[in-house]
Scaffold this motif. Sequence first.
Motif, PDB file in Angstrom:
ATOM      1  N   ARG A 126      22.990  15.548  38.332  1.00 26.09           N
ATOM      2  CA  ARG A 126      24.036  14.551  38.568  1.00 26.09           C
ATOM      3  C   ARG A 126      24.901  14.444  37.327  1.00 26.09           C
ATOM      4  O   ARG A 126      24.518  14.870  36.238  1.00 26.09           O
ATOM      5  N   LYS A 127      26.041  13.840  37.498  1.00 21.42           N
ATOM      6  CA  LYS A 127      26.859  13.512  36.338  1.00 21.42           C
ATOM      7  C   LYS A 127      26.303  12.256  35.692  1.00 21.42           C
ATOM      8  O   LYS A 127      25.621  11.454  36.351  1.00 21.42           O
ATOM      9  N   PRO A 128      26.576  12.034  34.428  1.00 18.73           N
ATOM     10  CA  PRO A 128      26.039  10.855  33.737  1.00 18.73           C
ATOM     11  C   PRO A 128      26.454   9.565  34.442  1.00 18.73           C
ATOM     12  O   PRO A 128      27.588   9.426  34.906  1.00 18.73           O
ATOM     13  N   LEU A 129      25.520   8.622  34.508  1.00 16.85           N
ATOM     14  CA  LEU A 129      25.802   7.342  35.156  1.00 16.85           C
ATOM     15  C   LEU A 129      26.349   6.338  34.143  1.00 16.85           C
ATOM     16  O   LEU A 129      25.978   6.356  32.976  1.00 16.85           O
ATOM     17  N   ASN A 130      27.212   5.458  34.638  1.00 19.23           N
ATOM     18  CA  ASN A 130      27.585   4.274  33.887  1.00 19.23           C
ATOM     19  C   ASN A 130      26.611   3.186  34.331  1.00 19.23           C
ATOM     20  O   ASN A 130      26.777   2.574  35.380  1.00 19.23           O
ATOM     21  N   TYR A 131      25.561   2.991  33.536  1.00 22.72           N
ATOM     22  CA  TYR A 131      24.471   2.112  33.962  1.00 22.72           C
ATOM     23  C   TYR A 131      24.919   0.672  34.126  1.00 22.72           C
ATOM     24  O   TYR A 131      24.442  -0.042  35.008  1.00 22.72           O
ATOM     25  N   LEU A 132      25.826   0.218  33.284  1.00 21.49           N
ATOM     26  CA  LEU A 132      26.327  -1.143  33.410  1.00 21.49           C
ATOM     27  C   LEU A 132      27.038  -1.335  34.751  1.00 21.49           C
ATOM     28  O   LEU A 132      26.821  -2.338  35.443  1.00 21.49           O
ATOM     29  N   GLU A 133      27.853  -0.368  35.134  1.00 23.04           N
ATOM     30  CA  GLU A 133      28.528  -0.452  36.427  1.00 23.04           C
ATOM     31  C   GLU A 133      27.529  -0.396  37.580  1.00 23.04           C
ATOM     32  O   GLU A 133      27.676  -1.111  38.575  1.00 23.04           O
ATOM     33  N   GLU A 134      26.502   0.446  37.447  1.00 23.22           N
ATOM     34  CA  GLU A 134      25.509   0.576  38.510  1.00 23.22           C
ATOM     35  C   GLU A 134      24.721  -0.723  38.695  1.00 23.22           C
ATOM     36  O   GLU A 134      24.395  -1.122  39.807  1.00 23.22           O
ATOM     37  N   ILE A 135      24.414  -1.384  37.587  1.00 22.65           N
ATOM     38  CA  ILE A 135      23.727  -2.683  37.688  1.00 22.65           C
ATOM     39  C   ILE A 135      24.605  -3.673  38.445  1.00 22.65           C
ATOM     40  O   ILE A 135      24.148  -4.380  39.350  1.00 22.65           O
ATOM     41  N   GLY A 136      25.887  -3.733  38.075  1.00 15.45           N
ATOM     42  CA  GLY A 136      26.817  -4.637  38.744  1.00 15.45           C
ATOM     43  C   GLY A 136      27.020  -4.304  40.211  1.00 15.45           C
ATOM     44  O   GLY A 136      27.365  -5.181  41.014  1.00 15.45           O
ATOM     45  N   ARG A 137      26.818  -3.049  40.584  1.00 20.59           N
ATOM     46  CA  ARG A 137      26.981  -2.641  41.979  1.00 20.59           C
ATOM     47  C   ARG A 137      25.746  -2.958  42.808  1.00 20.59           C
ATOM     48  O   ARG A 137      25.840  -3.419  43.957  1.00 20.59           O
ATOM     49  N   ILE A 138      24.542  -2.719  42.235  1.00 20.27           N
ATOM     50  CA  ILE A 138      23.311  -2.867  42.999  1.00 20.27           C
ATOM     51  C   ILE A 138      22.872  -4.325  43.147  1.00 20.27           C
ATOM     52  O   ILE A 138      22.447  -4.747  44.224  1.00 20.27           O
ATOM     53  N   LEU A 139      22.965  -5.107  42.087  1.00 21.57           N
ATOM     54  CA  LEU A 139      22.427  -6.470  42.119  1.00 21.57           C
ATOM     55  C   LEU A 139      22.966  -7.308  43.280  1.00 21.57           C
ATOM     56  O   LEU A 139      22.185  -7.968  43.987  1.00 21.57           O
ATOM     57  N   PRO A 140      24.273  -7.320  43.537  1.00 24.23           N
ATOM     58  CA  PRO A 140      24.774  -8.150  44.646  1.00 24.23           C
ATOM     59  C   PRO A 140      24.262  -7.723  46.018  1.00 24.23           C
ATOM     60  O   PRO A 140      24.278  -8.524  46.965  1.00 24.23           O
ATOM     61  N   LYS A 141      23.788  -6.477  46.145  1.00 24.90           N
ATOM     62  CA  LYS A 141      23.299  -5.993  47.438  1.00 24.90           C
ATOM     63  C   LYS A 141      21.887  -6.469  47.751  1.00 24.90           C
ATOM     64  O   LYS A 141      21.428  -6.344  48.891  1.00 24.90           O
ATOM     65  N   LEU A 142      21.201  -6.998  46.749  1.00 21.51           N
ATOM     66  CA  LEU A 142      19.825  -7.431  46.969  1.00 21.51           C
ATOM     67  C   LEU A 142      19.754  -8.574  47.974  1.00 21.51           C
ATOM     68  O   LEU A 142      18.806  -8.677  48.753  1.00 21.51           O
ATOM     69  N   GLN A 143      20.752  -9.442  47.951  1.00 19.58           N
ATOM     70  CA  GLN A 143      20.746 -10.612  48.833  1.00 19.58           C
ATOM     71  C   GLN A 143      20.717 -10.201  50.301  1.00 19.58           C
ATOM     72  O   GLN A 143      19.946 -10.740  51.096  1.00 19.58           O
ATOM     73  N   SER A 144      21.537  -9.224  50.666  1.00 17.20           N
ATOM     74  CA  SER A 144      21.609  -8.818  52.070  1.00 17.20           C
ATOM     75  C   SER A 144      20.342  -8.118  52.535  1.00 17.20           C
ATOM     76  O   SER A 144      20.024  -8.113  53.726  1.00 17.20           O
ATOM     77  N   GLU A 145      19.590  -7.550  51.598  1.00 21.37           N
ATOM     78  CA  GLU A 145      18.360  -6.854  51.962  1.00 21.37           C
ATOM     79  C   GLU A 145      17.148  -7.780  51.946  1.00 21.37           C
ATOM     80  O   GLU A 145      16.036  -7.362  52.265  1.00 21.37           O
ATOM     81  N   LYS A 146      17.374  -9.048  51.555  1.00 26.52           N
ATOM     82  CA  LYS A 146      16.312 -10.052  51.517  1.00 26.52           C
ATOM     83  C   LYS A 146      15.106  -9.576  50.681  1.00 26.52           C
ATOM     84  O   LYS A 146      13.965  -9.640  51.109  1.00 26.52           O
ATOM     85  N   VAL A 147      15.410  -9.091  49.500  1.00 20.37           N
ATOM     86  CA  VAL A 147      14.371  -8.695  48.557  1.00 20.37           C
ATOM     87  C   VAL A 147      14.566  -9.502  47.270  1.00 20.37           C
ATOM     88  O   VAL A 147      15.662  -9.988  46.992  1.00 20.37           O
ATOM     89  N   LYS A 148      13.473  -9.645  46.503  1.00 16.73           N
ATOM     90  CA  LYS A 148      13.564 -10.383  45.243  1.00 16.73           C
ATOM     91  C   LYS A 148      12.952  -9.550  44.128  1.00 16.73           C
ATOM     92  O   LYS A 148      11.835  -9.037  44.256  1.00 16.73           O
ATOM     93  N   VAL A 149      13.683  -9.433  43.048  1.00 13.29           N
ATOM     94  CA  VAL A 149      13.269  -8.647  41.888  1.00 13.29           C
ATOM     95  C   VAL A 149      13.163  -9.575  40.688  1.00 13.29           C
ATOM     96  O   VAL A 149      14.070 -10.376  40.424  1.00 13.29           O
ATOM     97  N   VAL A 150      12.050  -9.461  39.958  1.00 13.91           N
ATOM     98  CA  VAL A 150      11.858 -10.256  38.744  1.00 13.91           C
ATOM     99  C   VAL A 150      11.564  -9.307  37.591  1.00 13.91           C
ATOM    100  O   VAL A 150      10.612  -8.524  37.646  1.00 13.91           O
ATOM    101  N   LEU A 151      12.391  -9.369  36.561  1.00  8.28           N
ATOM    102  CA  LEU A 151      12.200  -8.548  35.366  1.00  8.28           C
ATOM    103  C   LEU A 151      11.642  -9.414  34.240  1.00  8.28           C
ATOM    104  O   LEU A 151      12.261 -10.411  33.845  1.00  8.28           O
TER     105      LEU A 151
END
Length: 396
Positions: A126-151
């Motif tokens: 793959r090409k290098p990821l922009n991890y900050l952008e990926e975090i901002g993209r994935i986190l809002p999708k958690l709500q619709s999937e009804k999952v909870k993540v705790v770090l």
Amino acid sequence: MSVDWISPKIIIGPTAKGSYYYNRPQIVEAIWEQINTGTHVLLAAPRRVGKSSVMEFMVENCEENTKCVFRNIQGIKSSDEFYKRFYELIIFCLSKFDKSKKWFTDLLKGITIEEVTAEGVKFGDRKPLNYLEEIGRILPKLQSEKVKVVLFLDELPEVLHNLYKADKREEASAILDNLRVWRQDVRLKDCFCLVLAGSVGIHHVVKTIEGRTSDLNDLKTIDFEPLTYEEASDYVDSVTQEATVHYNDELKTFLLSKIHYYLPYFINLMLDEINKIARKTGNTTISQKSIDTAFDAIVKNSDHFKEWKNRLFDYFPADDAEYMNEVLTYIAHKEVINKRKLYDLAGKYNKKNVYVDMMDGLEKDGYITEQDDQYVFVSPFLKAFWKRNNPIYDGE
């Protein structure tokens, strides 16, 4: 010496896990209560109180429909590395949900992942990821999937401080800003939570970087106290139950009076040293003299405590550290320090406008405590170490 000698069931240094872990149900319940209400948590407590052990226990006993991961992030040296680790931990949690492969694949948006572990993620070509952008993209999708993540992230203050020392203040500030943005995103209230911990004063670190501590105001601080006397007594009983060296009530009372500040680490140091002395002599019966001898031997091994002093000179400007070190040296020799003497020493170091905050910091970091309008060491170990490390005090 008998080959059947059994040492106490203790561990010194590494995080206590499994059967070595002493459960702290009140603290665990308090943390879960905040997590379940969508509140992010700060464990800002002195080192060696057992924060890491509690967090790892919670991860191993994660609540239903929630996926947790613990990570000590102390070695991170850049903001890019921080975002990469943060992203990988989210992916690790998501990979543990019993969801369809399509759900996980869709979430990753075409990113090929070959292996996911708590240590990291192995990506395909793959090409290098922009991890900050990926975090901002994935986190809002958690709500619709009804999952909870705790770090559970340990040693965040260490990361921020090291970035600041490496002239990467903007990177440290950006991490604080992004963490705050994610915590305050209403879309994430029921699906994402952070539990942040550190063994140094995070408020001091953040104030150094940002000039203020308001960036932490939305975090719920959980009190993380040492063991009570009853807990400490129970702990000694539990770890020595099958050991060769036993403690009757009188010896146990004397042992705990020597320790006074009941951190499992301090208790373990004593139990280990007493066990070594008894095993070396082949005498399974110990006395109060055995306990005194063990205490003195531990203090002489400065490796156990020198980090407490080193951290003052590492985390504070030299003149601040010198002032705090003189205060601690004074207490070690004089038993206590009153407010007038504190003020006089603050004048000597030109710290009259900040010394109260500095004493609050020493108190929060587990060096001293206030009693009857005076300050004393919280731990006889630290007091004895400071006196041995500074054997002469010329002040009045």
